[in-house]
Each structure stands twice: as C-alpha cells, then as structure tokens.
Design an enzyme around this catalytic site. Structure first.
Site, PDB file in Angstrom:
ATOM      1  N   TYR A 108      77.484  63.342 105.245  1.00  0.00           N
ATOM      2  CA  TYR A 108      77.770  63.002 106.646  1.00  0.00           C
ATOM      3  C   TYR A 108      79.214  62.603 106.917  1.00  0.00           C
ATOM      4  CZ  TYR A 108      77.360  58.004 105.403  1.00  0.00           C
ATOM      5  OH  TYR A 108      77.528  56.766 104.853  1.00  0.00           O
TER       6      TYR A 108
ATOM      7  N   ASP B 159      70.962  61.827 106.897  1.00  0.00           N
ATOM      8  CA  ASP B 159      72.420  61.813 106.752  1.00  0.00           C
ATOM      9  C   ASP B 159      72.985  63.228 106.623  1.00  0.00           C
ATOM     10  OD1 ASP B 159      72.466  59.063 106.851  1.00  0.00           O
ATOM     11  OD2 ASP B 159      72.699  58.781 104.691  1.00  0.00           O
TER      12      ASP B 159
ATOM     13  N   HIS C 119      64.219  57.574 107.748  1.00  0.00           N
ATOM     14  CA  HIS C 119      65.644  57.791 107.498  1.00  0.00           C
ATOM     15  C   HIS C 119      65.856  58.777 106.348  1.00  0.00           C
ATOM     16  CE1 HIS C 119      69.841  57.092 107.976  1.00  0.00           C
ATOM     17  NE2 HIS C 119      69.992  56.719 106.721  1.00  0.00           N
ATOM     18  N   LYS C 120      65.073  58.617 105.310  1.00  0.00           N
ATOM     19  CA  LYS C 120      65.077  59.552 104.184  1.00  0.00           C
ATOM     20  C   LYS C 120      63.667  59.571 103.586  1.00  0.00           C
ATOM     21  CE  LYS C 120      69.787  58.239 102.747  1.00  0.00           C
ATOM     22  NZ  LYS C 120      70.645  57.782 101.623  1.00  0.00           N
TER      23      LYS C 120
ATOM     24  N   ASP D 111      71.413  54.046 111.833  1.00  0.00           N
ATOM     25  CA  ASP D 111      72.291  55.137 111.390  1.00  0.00           C
ATOM     26  C   ASP D 111      71.715  56.512 111.729  1.00  0.00           C
ATOM     27  OD1 ASP D 111      72.224  52.742 109.859  1.00  0.00           O
ATOM     28  OD2 ASP D 111      73.374  53.637 108.232  1.00  0.00           O
TER      29      ASP D 111
ATOM     30  N   ARG E 263      78.493  48.162 111.785  1.00  0.00           N
ATOM     31  CA  ARG E 263      78.519  49.629 111.786  1.00  0.00           C
ATOM     32  C   ARG E 263      77.163  50.216 112.176  1.00  0.00           C
ATOM     33  NH1 ARG E 263      81.319  50.985 107.155  1.00  0.00           N
ATOM     34  NH2 ARG E 263      79.615  51.675 105.835  1.00  0.00           N
TER      35      ARG E 263
ATOM     36  N   GLY F 146      77.293  50.341 115.633  1.00  0.00           N
ATOM     37  CA  GLY F 146      78.288  51.355 115.991  1.00  0.00           C
ATOM     38  C   GLY F 146      77.701  52.758 115.977  1.00  0.00           C
ATOM     39  N   TRP F 147      76.946  53.074 114.927  1.00  0.00           N
ATOM     40  CA  TRP F 147      76.285  54.384 114.849  1.00  0.00           C
ATOM     41  C   TRP F 147      75.413  54.605 116.082  1.00  0.00           C
ATOM     42  CZ3 TRP F 147      78.682  57.178 111.603  1.00  0.00           C
ATOM     43  CH2 TRP F 147      78.886  56.850 110.251  1.00  0.00           C
TER      44      TRP F 147
END
Length: 414
Positions: free
Chosen positions: A75, A125, A169-170, A180, A255, A258-259
């Site tokens: 990413y 990602d 997420h994964k 994220d 962060r 932020g994402w």
C-alpha cells in the site's frame, strides 16, 4: 652583514610566495567545495514537487518505496504514487509519469499477474496500489493492467466479512475492522465500480457495500463522548487488545483517524451525486472534522495518541497531521466542510513546515517525526496500549507521511 642580507631577502621572497600560494589554494578549495554541493531539488518549486522529487531521489525505484530492499506490491508505494499522479497532472512532467509507470511495469507481467501479491491472503492493504492502475490504464490501454485491476476487485468481492457485512482487515485478523481498511479499499472499489463494472445492478451493489463500511465503522468504533474513532474493532471480542464489552481497541491513534478522513474525501470523488450514501458520508466527515479540531495542538500539529496531549512519551506526529491537513483542505475545496476548516488546515500546514520539515543543503526535503508502523495483534503481539503506540519506531520520510504531505501541499497550493 651584506651576505646576511643577501641570504634573508630570497628567504623572505620565498616565504611571501609560499603564503600567497597557500592562500590562493585555500580560496580555490572553497570554490571547489561549493560546486560539489549540487542543488538536486530546486527551492523555487512548490512543496508538492520538492517533496516528490526528494522521494524519487531517495527511492529511484518506485517498487522500493518504504525503505524496501526488494520490489513489493503493497500500500505504501500506492499512496505515494497516487500523490505523484496528482503532481504529474499539475505539471505534465514526464519524470513523474515514468516513475509511476515503472512501478506497475515491474510488478505486473504480460498475463496481468501481480508479483508478490496473493489474493488468498485477503489483505485489504494490497488494494491501495490499484489506484496506480486506475491512473495508468486509461492512458496505456495495456490489457495486463486491466486484468490486475479485475484481480483486486475479485478480492473485494470475496473478502471475508463480519456478521453485519464489514470487511475483515486481513484474513489473518478474523472478525476485525480497522480504520486503515477503509482508505486501503474503498476509494479503489468505488472508482473501479464507476468506470469498469458495466452492470448497473452490480455497480449499485458495490456503492451500497462501500457506504456500509462507513456506516459500520461509525456504529462500532465511534466514541460518543469525543467523536473520535478507535483504531480497531473486534466483533468476537476475543483479542487481548479488545474491550470485552465493545470490542474496541483502547486508543485514538492519529494515523488511524488520518486514514479514515482521507477515505471519506476520496470516496466522495466517485460516489454518484444521487446516491443516498453521499449525504451520510458528508455528515460523518463533518462530525469527524469537529472531533479532530478539538484535539489539535496549539502548534497546529496533532499528537500520536490524539487525546493524550502532553502525557509523557506522547509526541507531535507527522503522518497523521499530514493526513488531517489533506482531508480538511480537500473537504473545504469540494464543499463538504465549512470554510472554517480551511483555517485549521492552514494552521496545521504551517505547523508542519515550521516544526517537522527540514531541507538539506542540496535541496532534499525531509518530513521528520513519522511513526514508522503501528497495528494490532500479530506476532510479536501488538496490544494497542498507550505505551505500544508511543514506543513504535519514529523515522523521517515515511511514505505514509510524505504521500499525504504532497497531497495536502497540492490542495493548499503551497
């Protein structure tokens, strides 16, 4: 006596000549020294170009962005190259286009297979670099780039989900949604659906699914008291980092937030004007902007752990600050946020320049005080504690900061 004078005069002349020669040599040395410091990045350019040229100088091969010793599909190059694409569109400088093309050309073979990528990992990602292909394919019409995009879309169509439809997420992090993930997957998914899914029913389904991800993050991760969102949510509540009642992680990570902000303003580029989800995401963005502004430091920057201010170990962090600056600036420009948030963005940008940007003698620009990495779970186990977030490595020029800094610079036209 005459003989003594005869001996002294030549010696004195020799001494003067030697002194003059030494002086001239030193002056010549100075001239040579100044010439050896080549100005690699001109200072008369805007900050967006100065940082992008600095990134190219640091990482001549785009596949090794993020300090990698081997080419990788991941990413972080996708983030910086998305920023690079915007610089290219502003400048039409072929150097930027070639840098972007090199990434895709190196990692995607003639059949459209993406090197180092595994669909079976179901890792959100890995979707982010699909934005590079969305940029390149309309220009090149290379079939391999389209096939690679189709692979990434196929991953999203088969991504495991929570019971209410939220993407894991994964695959290795079952039942978990992270902030994220919305930035990694949703701008690509919305853009791809708009331009490449030629079935209105399927397109609408993707749009609805994208909006659902934002609805679920708001439902599960938002703290009603502060308006901030927790980094991760575990539906099973089995993770050590998860609150046993809510399933949320413990802290508001800069962060992570932020994402999420960037995900909202970028998804809105592609979600149709008449889709009911637009108004919901704009509402979420406005709530978000108020909450983030409430924890902005006087310097204009934001803390690594957002609501912990001057607590020992905390620090003013560059990547989250760059992301918030971009989110607010773009949100105002596009009419999603009130004008007052442009002042917040400008204050943040000034804070970055004054405190976290340094310029080397050769013009190379550095972004300092970047959190290198942070996550939840895994091995070694990341417990999401305050100590965890504040003790992860700090480095300069992390691409998770330089990319958003470039985009923020473009939005503010600095």
């Amino acid at each position: 006596m005459k003989n003594s004078i005869k001996q002294i005069v030549p010696f004195a002349i020799a001494l003067v000549l030697l002194t003059t020669a030494c002086k001239n040599a030193k002056e010549n040395e100075k001239v040579v020294d100044t010439k050896t410091i080549e100005n690699i990045v001109p200072e008369n350019l805007k900050w967006s170009e100065r940082m992008m040229l600095s990134e190219i100088e640091r990482f001549p091969e785009a596949t090794k962005l993020d300090f990698s010793d081997k080419p990788r599909w991941t990413y972080t190059p996708g983030l910086v190259l998305s920023a690079c694409a915007r610089v290219y569109e502003q400048t039409n400088n072929q150097k930027y286009y070639d840098y972007i093309y090199d990434y895709a050309n190196t990692l995607i073979d003639s059949t459209g297979t993406i090197d180092t990528y595994k669909l079976s990992n179901q890792n959100l990602d890995m979707i982010k670099s699909g934005d590079v292909l969305l940029f390149l394919y309309p220009k090149t019409k290379e079939d391999r780039f389209l096939k690679a995009m189709e692979t990434l879309n196929a991953q999203l169509e088969s991504q495991p989900k929570t019971s209410d439809g939220g993407y894991w997420h994964k695959k290795i992090y079952p039942n978990q949604m992270w902030l994220d993930g919305l930035y990694m997957a949703e701008p690509f998914h919305t853009h791809y659906a708009r331009d490449y899914v030629n079935d209105p029913v399927k397109t609408e389904k993707i749009y609805n699914d994208v909006v659902l991800q934002f609805d679920l993050i708001q439902k599960h991760s938002k703290d009603e008291k502060t308006g901030l969102l927790y980094h991760g949510w575990d539906e099973s509540k089995e993770q050590k980092w998860a609150n046993k009642e809510t399933g949320n992680s413990q802290h508001f990570w800069s962060r992570g937030m932020g994402w999420y902000g960037m995900a909202m303003v970028d998804v809105l580029d592609f979600l149709p004007e008449n889709h009911p989800g637009r108004e919901k995401i704009i509402k979420y963005l406005n709530q978000y902007a108020e909450a983030i502004t409430n924890v902005q430091d006087e310097s204009g920057l934001w803390w690594q752990v957002l609501d912990q201010g001057n607590r020992e170990g905390n620090y003013l962090e560059a990547t989250g600050t760059s992301m918030f600056t971009y989110t607010f600036a773009k949100g105002v420009r596009k009419g999603y946020l009130p004008e007052k948030f442009l002042e917040v963005a400008n204050k943040a940008y000034t804070g970055l320049i004054d405190n976290l940007i340094s310029v080397e003698e050769n013009g190379i620009v550095n972004l300092n005080k970047c959190c290198a990495v942070a996550g939840l779970g895994g091995n070694p186990y990341r417990d999401g504690s305050y100590e965890y977030y504040t003790n992860e490595p700090i480095r300069s020029n992390d691409p998770k900061g330089t990319g958003p800094f470039i985009m923020a610079s473009l939005e503010l036209n600095k």
